[in-house]
Design a protein around this motif. Structure first.
Motif, PDB file in Angstrom:
ATOM      1  N   LYS A 172      64.160  16.992  24.124  1.00  0.00           N
ATOM      2  CA  LYS A 172      63.400  16.619  22.648  1.00  0.00           C
ATOM      3  C   LYS A 172      64.032  16.597  21.721  1.00  0.00           C
ATOM      4  O   LYS A 172      63.711  15.823  20.712  1.00  0.00           O
ATOM      5  N   TYR A 173      65.154  17.489  21.351  1.00  0.00           N
ATOM      6  CA  TYR A 173      65.906  17.354  20.041  1.00  0.00           C
ATOM      7  C   TYR A 173      66.761  16.324  20.156  1.00  0.00           C
ATOM      8  O   TYR A 173      66.759  15.629  19.031  1.00  0.00           O
ATOM      9  N   LYS A 174      67.278  15.700  21.349  1.00  0.00           N
ATOM     10  CA  LYS A 174      68.068  14.472  21.368  1.00  0.00           C
ATOM     11  C   LYS A 174      67.266  13.306  20.981  1.00  0.00           C
ATOM     12  O   LYS A 174      67.447  12.200  20.136  1.00  0.00           O
ATOM     13  N   LEU A 175      65.874  13.326  21.590  1.00  0.00           N
ATOM     14  CA  LEU A 175      64.942  12.209  21.181  1.00  0.00           C
ATOM     15  C   LEU A 175      64.758  12.081  19.733  1.00  0.00           C
ATOM     16  O   LEU A 175      64.569  10.950  19.246  1.00  0.00           O
ATOM     17  N   LYS A 176      64.428  13.379  19.319  1.00  0.00           N
ATOM     18  CA  LYS A 176      63.968  13.423  17.742  1.00  0.00           C
ATOM     19  C   LYS A 176      65.142  12.999  16.826  1.00  0.00           C
ATOM     20  O   LYS A 176      64.953  12.303  16.043  1.00  0.00           O
ATOM     21  N   MET A 177      66.350  13.320  17.333  1.00  0.00           N
ATOM     22  CA  MET A 177      67.500  12.991  16.511  1.00  0.00           C
ATOM     23  C   MET A 177      67.895  11.402  16.571  1.00  0.00           C
ATOM     24  O   MET A 177      68.150  11.047  15.641  1.00  0.00           O
ATOM     25  N   GLU A 178      67.520  10.840  17.771  1.00  0.00           N
ATOM     26  CA  GLU A 178      67.923   9.335  17.644  1.00  0.00           C
ATOM     27  C   GLU A 178      66.750   8.687  17.007  1.00  0.00           C
ATOM     28  O   GLU A 178      66.975   7.822  16.279  1.00  0.00           O
ATOM     29  N   GLU A 179      65.396   9.228  16.873  1.00  0.00           N
ATOM     30  CA  GLU A 179      64.410   8.560  15.814  1.00  0.00           C
ATOM     31  C   GLU A 179      65.009   8.866  14.543  1.00  0.00           C
ATOM     32  O   GLU A 179      64.616   7.973  13.658  1.00  0.00           O
ATOM     33  N   ILE A 180      65.432  10.009  13.959  1.00  0.00           N
ATOM     34  CA  ILE A 180      65.925  10.205  12.877  1.00  0.00           C
ATOM     35  C   ILE A 180      67.018   9.333  12.468  1.00  0.00           C
ATOM     36  O   ILE A 180      67.062   8.744  11.484  1.00  0.00           O
ATOM     37  N   SER A 181      67.947   9.056  13.325  1.00  0.00           N
ATOM     38  CA  SER A 181      69.115   8.024  13.251  1.00  0.00           C
ATOM     39  C   SER A 181      68.500   6.737  12.925  1.00  0.00           C
ATOM     40  O   SER A 181      68.948   5.885  11.982  1.00  0.00           O
ATOM     41  N   GLN A 182      67.499   6.333  13.764  1.00  0.00           N
ATOM     42  CA  GLN A 182      66.941   4.858  13.569  1.00  0.00           C
ATOM     43  C   GLN A 182      66.225   4.849  12.149  1.00  0.00           C
ATOM     44  O   GLN A 182      65.989   3.735  11.372  1.00  0.00           O
ATOM     45  N   LEU A 183      65.446   6.021  11.801  1.00  0.00           N
ATOM     46  CA  LEU A 183      64.975   6.024  10.486  1.00  0.00           C
ATOM     47  C   LEU A 183      66.118   5.817   9.400  1.00  0.00           C
ATOM     48  O   LEU A 183      65.699   5.219   8.400  1.00  0.00           O
ATOM     49  N   GLU A 184      66.866   6.286   9.458  1.00  0.00           N
ATOM     50  CA  GLU A 184      68.074   6.420   8.378  1.00  0.00           C
ATOM     51  C   GLU A 184      68.538   4.758   8.510  1.00  0.00           C
ATOM     52  O   GLU A 184      68.993   4.329   7.304  1.00  0.00           O
ATOM     53  N   ALA A 185      68.819   4.331   9.404  1.00  0.00           N
ATOM     54  CA  ALA A 185      69.158   2.964   9.530  1.00  0.00           C
ATOM     55  C   ALA A 185      68.434   2.015   8.804  1.00  0.00           C
ATOM     56  O   ALA A 185      68.592   1.187   8.160  1.00  0.00           O
ATOM     57  N   ALA A 186      66.984   2.162   9.203  1.00  0.00           N
ATOM     58  CA  ALA A 186      66.035   1.360   8.447  1.00  0.00           C
ATOM     59  C   ALA A 186      65.881   1.508   6.922  1.00  0.00           C
ATOM     60  O   ALA A 186      65.869   0.507   6.179  1.00  0.00           O
ATOM     61  N   GLU A 187      66.044   2.778   6.734  1.00  0.00           N
ATOM     62  CA  GLU A 187      66.164   3.180   5.163  1.00  0.00           C
ATOM     63  C   GLU A 187      67.360   2.624   4.405  1.00  0.00           C
ATOM     64  O   GLU A 187      67.143   2.160   3.393  1.00  0.00           O
TER      65      GLU A 187
END
Length: 233
Positions: free
Chosen positions: A105-120
């Protein structure tokens, strides 16, 4: 993980399928007293971060479970010592499964955070570009971006009553469109920041969300960047 839930954790590990075991374990976790649950949540989060550095520290989820299971999931004091010795393998498996699941779950959430940072980052670059395009004519002494553009004979031809050429908007409309896009981008950046903060805050959670739901969230976040690129383009 409390004496009261000790037998429930062991029964959960004895179930046939891994998914059944996980669901049962997380159901028991929800029954823990609030203080015990919150403390365990923070400790498991720490152990996950330790396990993520296994190549350096040689502490795999299994190794961590061997060390911590006797402390976290200890048999009641009135239990038969021989029985408690037999339960060691089950308690180790239980703690190891929790660490592994929280790692996933940690890895999934970190991937989501990375995607949000890229979009930002994409939105921020676009906003910076718009602001630069607004500022450069002022630096050159022009009143608007279009005033500094060299006009062709076709541009200066008398008005024949036809509609404006494609690609050219009246100055006010062009400025209004740019301002509107800036507003949308700022709203988008703020929204992405809030979503990222929420995900970061929820990283340690010992929740019971299913794999399908998490994968769906991940796919949705993965599409954020491409959708933003399409809109800005």
């Amino acid at each position: 993980m409390t004496f009261a839930q000790y037998s429930d954790f062991l029964r959960a590990v004895e179930l046939p399928g891994k998914q059944e075991q996980l669901c049962a374990i997380y159901s028991v976790l929800e029954q823990l007293p609030r203080a015990s649950h919150d403390t365990l949540e923070r400790l498991i989060f720490h152990l996950v971060k330790v396990a993520l550095l296994e190549e350096t520290n040689r502490m795999s989820p299994n190794a961590l479970a061997i060390v911590f299971a006797p402390c976290l999931l200890r048999c009641p004091d009135n239990s038969d010592p021989l029985t408690s010795m037999k339960d060691v393998s089950k308690t180790t498996i239980c703690v190891e499964m929790i660490i592994k699941e929280q790692m996933r779950k940690y890895k999934l959430k970190m991937e989501e955070i990375s995607q949000l940072e890229a979009a930002e980052s994409i939105a921020f670059r676009r906003l910076s570009l718009l602001r630069q395009n607004t500022l450069w004519p002022v630096k050159l002494g022009f009143s608007s971006p279009r005033e500094g553009v060299r006009k062709t004979p076709q541009d200066t031809a008398p008005d024949s009553g036809t509609s404006p050429k494609l690609g050219f908007l009246p100055e006010e409309e062009e400025e209004e469109a740019d301002n509107r896009e800036k507003e949308l981008l700022m709203e988008r950046i703020q929204s992405l920041k809030e979503e990222k903060e929420d995900l970061t805050y929820r990283l340690p959670e010992l929740d019971q969300r299913g794999s399908d739901e998490e994968n769906l969230d991940s796919e949705t976040s993965a599409s954020t960047e491409s959708l933003l690129e399409d809109r800005v383009g």
